[in-house]
Scaffold this motif. Sequence first.
Motif, PDB file in Angstrom:
ATOM      1  N   GLU A  88       0.808  -1.228   0.000  1.00  0.00           N
ATOM      2  CA  GLU A  88       0.000   0.000   0.000  1.00  0.00           C
ATOM      3  C   GLU A  88       0.838   1.274   0.000  1.00  0.00           C
ATOM      4  N   ILE A  89       2.157   1.131  -0.040  1.00  0.00           N
ATOM      5  CA  ILE A  89       3.061   2.285   0.020  1.00  0.00           C
ATOM      6  C   ILE A  89       3.405   2.749  -1.393  1.00  0.00           C
ATOM      7  N   ASP A  90       3.372   4.076  -1.597  1.00  0.00           N
ATOM      8  CA  ASP A  90       3.685   4.639  -2.918  1.00  0.00           C
ATOM      9  C   ASP A  90       5.107   5.172  -3.027  1.00  0.00           C
ATOM     10  N   ARG A  91       5.704   5.528  -1.887  1.00  0.00           N
ATOM     11  CA  ARG A  91       7.065   6.045  -1.930  1.00  0.00           C
ATOM     12  C   ARG A  91       7.762   5.781  -0.602  1.00  0.00           C
ATOM     13  N   CYS A  92       9.067   5.644  -0.682  1.00  0.00           N
ATOM     14  CA  CYS A  92       9.881   5.505   0.522  1.00  0.00           C
ATOM     15  C   CYS A  92      11.232   6.126   0.238  1.00  0.00           C
ATOM     16  N   ARG A  93      11.831   6.691   1.292  1.00  0.00           N
ATOM     17  CA  ARG A  93      13.147   7.315   1.097  1.00  0.00           C
ATOM     18  C   ARG A  93      13.840   7.496   2.438  1.00  0.00           C
ATOM     19  N   TRP A  94      15.158   7.604   2.352  1.00  0.00           N
ATOM     20  CA  TRP A  94      15.970   7.904   3.530  1.00  0.00           C
ATOM     21  C   TRP A  94      15.947   9.412   3.734  1.00  0.00           C
ATOM     22  N   VAL A  95      15.661   9.863   4.963  1.00  0.00           N
ATOM     23  CA  VAL A  95      15.553  11.285   5.275  1.00  0.00           C
ATOM     24  C   VAL A  95      16.494  11.601   6.434  1.00  0.00           C
ATOM     25  N   HIS A  96      17.237  12.703   6.307  1.00  0.00           N
ATOM     26  CA  HIS A  96      18.124  13.117   7.386  1.00  0.00           C
ATOM     27  C   HIS A  96      17.265  13.474   8.607  1.00  0.00           C
ATOM     28  N   VAL A  97      17.708  13.026   9.772  1.00  0.00           N
ATOM     29  CA  VAL A  97      16.962  13.246  11.013  1.00  0.00           C
ATOM     30  C   VAL A  97      16.635  14.726  11.225  1.00  0.00           C
ATOM     31  N   ALA A  98      17.568  15.605  10.901  1.00  0.00           N
ATOM     32  CA  ALA A  98      17.358  17.046  11.110  1.00  0.00           C
ATOM     33  C   ALA A  98      16.261  17.603  10.212  1.00  0.00           C
TER      34      ALA A  98
END
Length: 123
Positions: A88-98
């Motif tokens: 059911e997910i359309d997108r995923c990505r690594w995001v910087h914590v800040a």
Amino acid sequence: MKKRATVICRRGDHILLVARRRTKWALPGGMLKRGEQLSDAALRELKEETRLSGKSAKFLFQHRGRQKHHHVFVCDVPKSAKPRASNEIDRCRWVHVADIPRLAASEPTKLIVKALNGNRSKR
């Protein structure tokens, strides 16, 4: 209140986030199936949503939201593994914590990441 297994995958200062179509970014995870252990639910949801196989799910803490009771786990995945949106997910990505506080992310996601960083700084 519904129990939810919520997963934190880290790579250095980055955390993996997922989103459905036209929704805010969130941590991977979901509801338990009948008779399922929380740690098993965390690994299953991570695989269903990102196609990543976690080595293990280590319990970190709980977060009570308005509608869901999050059981937060950390999962290690191989460094070479690449997340791909699935199910059911359309997108995923690594995001910087800040960047997460400024991101269009769910409130529980922001609070969980803030608590995670607070716990890390106390060590």
